[in-house]
Design a protein around this motif. Structure first.
Motif, PDB file in Angstrom:
ATOM      1  N   HIS A  62      12.543  29.779   8.799  1.00 60.44           N
ATOM      2  CA  HIS A  62      12.807  28.479   9.426  1.00 60.44           C
ATOM      3  C   HIS A  62      11.523  27.656   9.431  1.00 60.44           C
ATOM      4  O   HIS A  62      10.861  27.468  10.458  1.00 60.44           O
ATOM      5  CB  HIS A  62      13.329  28.694  10.841  1.00 60.44           C
ATOM      6  CG  HIS A  62      13.766  27.435  11.521  1.00 60.44           C
ATOM      7  ND1 HIS A  62      14.458  26.430  10.875  1.00 60.44           N
ATOM      8  CD2 HIS A  62      13.610  27.005  12.802  1.00 60.44           C
ATOM      9  CE1 HIS A  62      14.712  25.446  11.717  1.00 60.44           C
ATOM     10  NE2 HIS A  62      14.199  25.765  12.892  1.00 60.44           N
ATOM     11  N   LEU A 109      15.937  33.758   4.869  1.00 54.65           N
ATOM     12  CA  LEU A 109      15.324  32.439   4.977  1.00 54.65           C
ATOM     13  C   LEU A 109      14.244  32.455   6.053  1.00 54.65           C
ATOM     14  O   LEU A 109      14.328  33.221   7.015  1.00 54.65           O
ATOM     15  CB  LEU A 109      16.359  31.376   5.370  1.00 54.65           C
ATOM     16  CG  LEU A 109      17.508  31.060   4.421  1.00 54.65           C
ATOM     17  CD1 LEU A 109      18.492  30.135   5.114  1.00 54.65           C
ATOM     18  CD2 LEU A 109      16.990  30.403   3.154  1.00 54.65           C
ATOM     19  N   LYS A 127       9.413  24.488   6.675  1.00 55.01           N
ATOM     20  CA  LYS A 127       9.440  23.708   5.442  1.00 55.01           C
ATOM     21  C   LYS A 127       8.714  24.474   4.346  1.00 55.01           C
ATOM     22  O   LYS A 127       7.614  24.988   4.560  1.00 55.01           O
ATOM     23  CB  LYS A 127       8.786  22.345   5.673  1.00 55.01           C
ATOM     24  CG  LYS A 127       8.966  21.385   4.511  1.00 55.01           C
ATOM     25  CD  LYS A 127       8.447  19.995   4.859  1.00 55.01           C
ATOM     26  CE  LYS A 127       8.675  19.027   3.706  1.00 55.01           C
ATOM     27  NZ  LYS A 127       8.220  17.653   4.033  1.00 55.01           N
ATOM     28  N   LEU A 174      19.852  29.274  12.026  1.00 56.86           N
ATOM     29  CA  LEU A 174      18.550  28.618  11.882  1.00 56.86           C
ATOM     30  C   LEU A 174      18.158  27.916  13.178  1.00 56.86           C
ATOM     31  O   LEU A 174      16.980  27.891  13.549  1.00 56.86           O
ATOM     32  CB  LEU A 174      18.602  27.627  10.721  1.00 56.86           C
ATOM     33  CG  LEU A 174      18.655  28.260   9.331  1.00 56.86           C
ATOM     34  CD1 LEU A 174      19.062  27.239   8.278  1.00 56.86           C
ATOM     35  CD2 LEU A 174      17.298  28.878   8.970  1.00 56.86           C
ATOM     36  N   LYS A 233      14.276  21.606   3.630  1.00 55.13           N
ATOM     37  CA  LYS A 233      13.835  21.858   5.005  1.00 55.13           C
ATOM     38  C   LYS A 233      13.552  23.319   5.329  1.00 55.13           C
ATOM     39  O   LYS A 233      12.828  23.601   6.281  1.00 55.13           O
ATOM     40  CB  LYS A 233      14.907  21.349   5.981  1.00 55.13           C
ATOM     41  CG  LYS A 233      15.197  19.854   5.870  1.00 55.13           C
ATOM     42  CD  LYS A 233      13.989  19.023   6.253  1.00 55.13           C
ATOM     43  CE  LYS A 233      14.332  17.537   6.240  1.00 55.13           C
ATOM     44  NZ  LYS A 233      13.161  16.691   6.586  1.00 55.13           N
ATOM     45  N   GLU A 234      14.131  24.268   4.596  1.00 59.66           N
ATOM     46  CA  GLU A 234      13.993  25.682   4.923  1.00 59.66           C
ATOM     47  C   GLU A 234      13.377  26.437   3.754  1.00 59.66           C
ATOM     48  O   GLU A 234      13.586  26.092   2.600  1.00 59.66           O
ATOM     49  CB  GLU A 234      15.359  26.299   5.265  1.00 59.66           C
ATOM     50  CG  GLU A 234      16.176  25.522   6.294  1.00 59.66           C
ATOM     51  CD  GLU A 234      15.556  25.524   7.676  1.00 59.66           C
ATOM     52  OE1 GLU A 234      14.687  26.378   7.949  1.00 59.66           O
ATOM     53  OE2 GLU A 234      15.949  24.674   8.507  1.00 59.66           O
ATOM     54  N   LEU A 245      18.962  22.272   2.840  1.00 57.21           N
ATOM     55  CA  LEU A 245      18.314  23.566   3.023  1.00 57.21           C
ATOM     56  C   LEU A 245      17.131  23.751   2.077  1.00 57.21           C
ATOM     57  O   LEU A 245      16.109  24.335   2.455  1.00 57.21           O
ATOM     58  CB  LEU A 245      19.325  24.694   2.819  1.00 57.21           C
ATOM     59  CG  LEU A 245      20.427  24.841   3.881  1.00 57.21           C
ATOM     60  CD1 LEU A 245      21.296  26.048   3.562  1.00 57.21           C
ATOM     61  CD2 LEU A 245      19.841  24.978   5.277  1.00 57.21           C
TER      62      LEU A 245
END
Length: 746
Positions: free
Chosen positions: A542, A540, A544, A479, A512-513, A509
């Motif tokens: 990167h 995922l 919010k 990330l 925030k991700e 995670l």
């Protein structure tokens, strides 16, 4: 994609393991003849042999030991032969003067005319095609094996069927098989894993279906976002509709796309991405040669701890480029790959002398010395982004090249010994310092308890939330490699999705991700038997997560093997849940589907989970029951932690000194469970996938949960089963689960 059958893979495994043993014996024999291990030069050496010996001793110092040199010579010898045959079987071995393909029979005829060995000629032709692969000036490649050792290797190579060299996954398997003996030796030693042992223990060839699924649902999804009517949709069979994607931070064309595999191994992800990018560039009208040049120079980047893997990955990409139509009479750019595992073995003052009189370069090298002195342990975990310099990377490399040339011209032994290390460090630092649109990888798996001090200490400081496993630390590192809005595709164990020790990591995670797509593969996802543990695939972004963002998931964990899982992924049902809602699950565990959908109550409504007492000094207060010949009033039987699976009386072989009613214990705890019947669960980081329940006795019930597994939901399934209900009916008190750390289970 053409892949090896199970039978062909097994035969290749056997051949490669034999080749390593023969190659290392041949390398050792040749080096002993040259007297490389001796302080004094043997008197029978010619001037040429004496110079090769001197260079080999310099290389030995750079590598670290004589055994390291043996392994290096063996690897180079076998793989020059192997790569040459890969090229020849694909009609890609090109004569350097006439620029036409040559067969191995023709190479043998040329070798006889020149008084050389077949594989020496074929290896030279292969090296000419990609100069960045084998260094011609390296003394390692100039070591001559005895005739019988050469014949042994030729015989092994000849036994491998031609069809093996046409399969796209063959190169990747060859290096995993080359490492089999080293992996077995490290695991048997039970020593803490660090340095190049990490390569042997953690390298794992990623299954093709995993790579295809991850790439088609990120890189492929991006292309279909830009080109909804692209015919490539029909080729990407693992692409799934219904996933919420955001590509607003990605470029609008392949030319601007930066992709990284920070644990690239033999290049499986990079090769798959190469083919997808080539199809995209062709679709918009690029010529094949220009498209391939663009992919190698602009798109693909790779980092790897093991320098040999970098060599294989480089060759894998080059081979696919030539097979895809890149003209063999044109210069093929060397792919943007670098080894992050080259440690600086020089003393600091020796290392800094490579800068010559350039003060700026000396300052940069000082920073890099501290970063890379443990590179063979840390690899791509190394963070270069916090090391500001006043010059860009290309200028820095040019300054170093000029300084190194001056030192070599002055016959500086330090430059000769550590110059190659410096070149490798600067190249790795350049890739480590960049940010990428897309990061894809299969991370190394190594629990903290197996890590050496350097690795464990680094992870505890730099990845405190993910410190329980090297795999989760690498998820954080991936990330960090991403630009804002970039994406990560990753293969890693799935135990961190629910274990209590990862609660803060999951919460971080989830907040925030942005979680796009998660696949539970479960056990037996790899074809390699020794890697039988629960695995997941994860995409995922990167960034919010927006309010209401849906995490989509698939579960094929019940399928029996890798082939069945690959087939199931084609049409498995997608389940989507609100990402923010996962924070409300017990311990923020990741659960696909509604936690209350079954209508079953949580385990916490039925059981207490106290932790047992702690003596603070077991050797003083605790004895095996047979050590107490007659029962003194101060000693009591007690239930300790079960240590073995399938053992009805696990943890019931101790007595404890109970004078003064245990007031001398470190912690008197768990008293609500004392004297009650229940289940004793060993406290551990990894919960089990199966439960053994012993027969119910008149006065004891003891269920042992075996170690070394990760499926918490198997525990839940048992606790909701009729067998468990039968136990409960025979207990006349509220069930008490002692020494447990399960918490609430859905």
């Amino acid at each position: 994609m053409t892949v090896l059958s199970r039978e062909a893979r097994s035969a290749l495994d056997e051949a490669i393991q034999e080749a390593r043993r023969k190659a290392e014996q041949g390398a050792r024999n040749a080096l002993l003849v040259l007297g490389v291990d001796e302080e004094r030069k043997p008197g029978y050496l010619t001037a040429e042999q004496a110079e090769i010996r001197r260079q080999l001793r310099t290389e030995c110092r750079r590598l670290g030991s004589f055994d390291d040199l043996v392994r290096s010579v063996a690897y180079e010898r076998w793989h020059r032969m192997l790569f040459a045959r890969f090229l020849a079987e694909n009609s890609l071995l090109i004569h350097p003067e006439f620029r036409v393909p040559v067969t191995l029979d023709e190479c043998e005829e040329i070798a006889r005319e020149e008084g050389r060995d077949l594989w020496e000629v074929a290896g030279d032709y292969a090296a000419e095609m990609l100069p960045g692969l084998f260094r011609r000036d390296s003394p390692v490649t100039r070591v001559r094996f005895a005739a019988e050792d050469t014949m042994a290797l030729r015989s092994i190579l000849a036994r491998i069927p031609s069809e093996t060299f046409l399969a796209e996954d063959a190169l990747g398997w060859t290096y995993q098989f080359w490492q089999t003996d080293a992996k077995r030796e490290v695991n048997a030693s039970e020593r803490k894993v660090e340095g190049y042992d990490i390569c042997a223990v953690t390298q794992l060839f990623t299954e093709p279906y995993m790579v295809q699924f991850l790439l088609q649902n990120t890189l492929g999804a991006w292309w279909l976002h830009l080109h909804p009517d692209s015919p490539l949709r029909n080729e990407w069979r693992y692409y799934r509709e219904g996933v919420q994607h955001d590509f607003s931070a990605w470029p609008e064309s392949p030319a601007g796309l930066k992709i990284l595999d920070p644990c690239c191994g033999s290049g499986h992800f990079l090769v798959a991405a190469f083919h997808m990018l080539l199809a995209m560039r062709r679709e918009v009208g690029e010529e094949t040669e220009a498209a391939i040049r663009g992919i190698l120079t602009e798109n693909l980047h790779g980092l790897e701890l093991d320098p040999r893997c970098i060599q294989i990955a480089t060759f894998s990409i080059a081979l696919e480029a030539w097979k895809a139509g890149f003209p063999t009479d044109s210069y093929l750019p060397v792919p943007n790959l670098a080894c992050t595992g080259i440690p600086i073995r020089a003393k600091k003052e020796e290392w800094l002398s490579l800068a010559g009189d350039d003060g700026l370069l000396e300052g940069v090298l000082a920073d890099y010395y501290d970063l890379f002195k443990n590179a063979d342990t840390l690899g791509s975990l190394i963070r270069v982004d916090n090391q500001p310099t006043l010059v860009d990377q290309k200028t820095l490399e040019k300054k170093f090249e000029q300084a190194l040339r001056r030192e070599k011209d002055a016959a500086d032994p330090v430059a000769e010994t550590f110059g190659e290390t410096g070149e490798g460090v600067l190249k790795a630092a350049g890739l480590l310092s960049r940010r990428y649109d897309y990061v894809m990888t299969n991370v190394p798996y190594l629990a903290s308890g197996k890590q050496g001090e350097v690795l464990r200490g680094f992870i505890e400081v730099n990845h405190p939330l993910a410190k329980n496993d090297l795999a989760t630390a690498f998820l954080e590192r991936c990330l960090a490699f991403c630009r804002p809005g970039g994406k990560v595709s990753i293969v890693l164990p799935q135990n961190w999705l629910f274990l209590a020790s990862y609660k803060r990591f999951r919460e971080h995670l989830l907040k925030k991700e942005r979680w796009d797509l998660l696949v539970r593969l479960g056990p037996k996802a790899f074809q390699t038997p020794m890697w039988d543990f629960n695995v997941l695939l994860l995409n995922l972004t990167h960034a919010k997560p927006p309010e209401g963002h849906l995490l989509c998931g698939l579960d094929v964990s019940e399928e029996r093997d890798a082939g069945a899982k690959a087939r199931a992924l084609l049409d498995a049902e997608i389940s989507c849940v609100e990402q923010a809602g996962q924070l409300g699950n017990p311990d923020a565990r990741i659960i696909l589907g509604d936690i209350n959908r079954s209508g079953l109550p949580q385990l916490a409504e039925y059981v207490d989970t106290p932790q047992g007492l702690k003596t603070g000094d077991d050797s003083r207060h605790r004895r095996e029951f047979w050590e107490i010949t007659y029962f003194i009033k101060n000693w009591r039987y007690y239930q300790s932690t079960p240590e073995e699976s399938q053992n009805l009386y696990g943890g019931m072989h101790y007595c404890i000194d109970w004078r003064d009613s245990g007031e001398n214990m470190a912690r008197l705890q768990g008293q609500t469970a004392w004297g009650k019947k229940g289940i004793a669960v060993g406290q551990m980081r990894e919960l089990p996938s199966s439960i053994y329940c012993g027969d119910i006795q008149d006065s004891n019930i003891n269920v042992i949960i075996p170690k070394n597994s990760v499926n918490l939901f198997a525990v839940a399934a048992f606790l909701q089963s009729e067998r468990f209900n039968e136990i409960c009916r025979k207990i006349d008190q509220k069930l008490s689960v002692t020494n447990a750390t399960m918490g609430k289970v859905p």
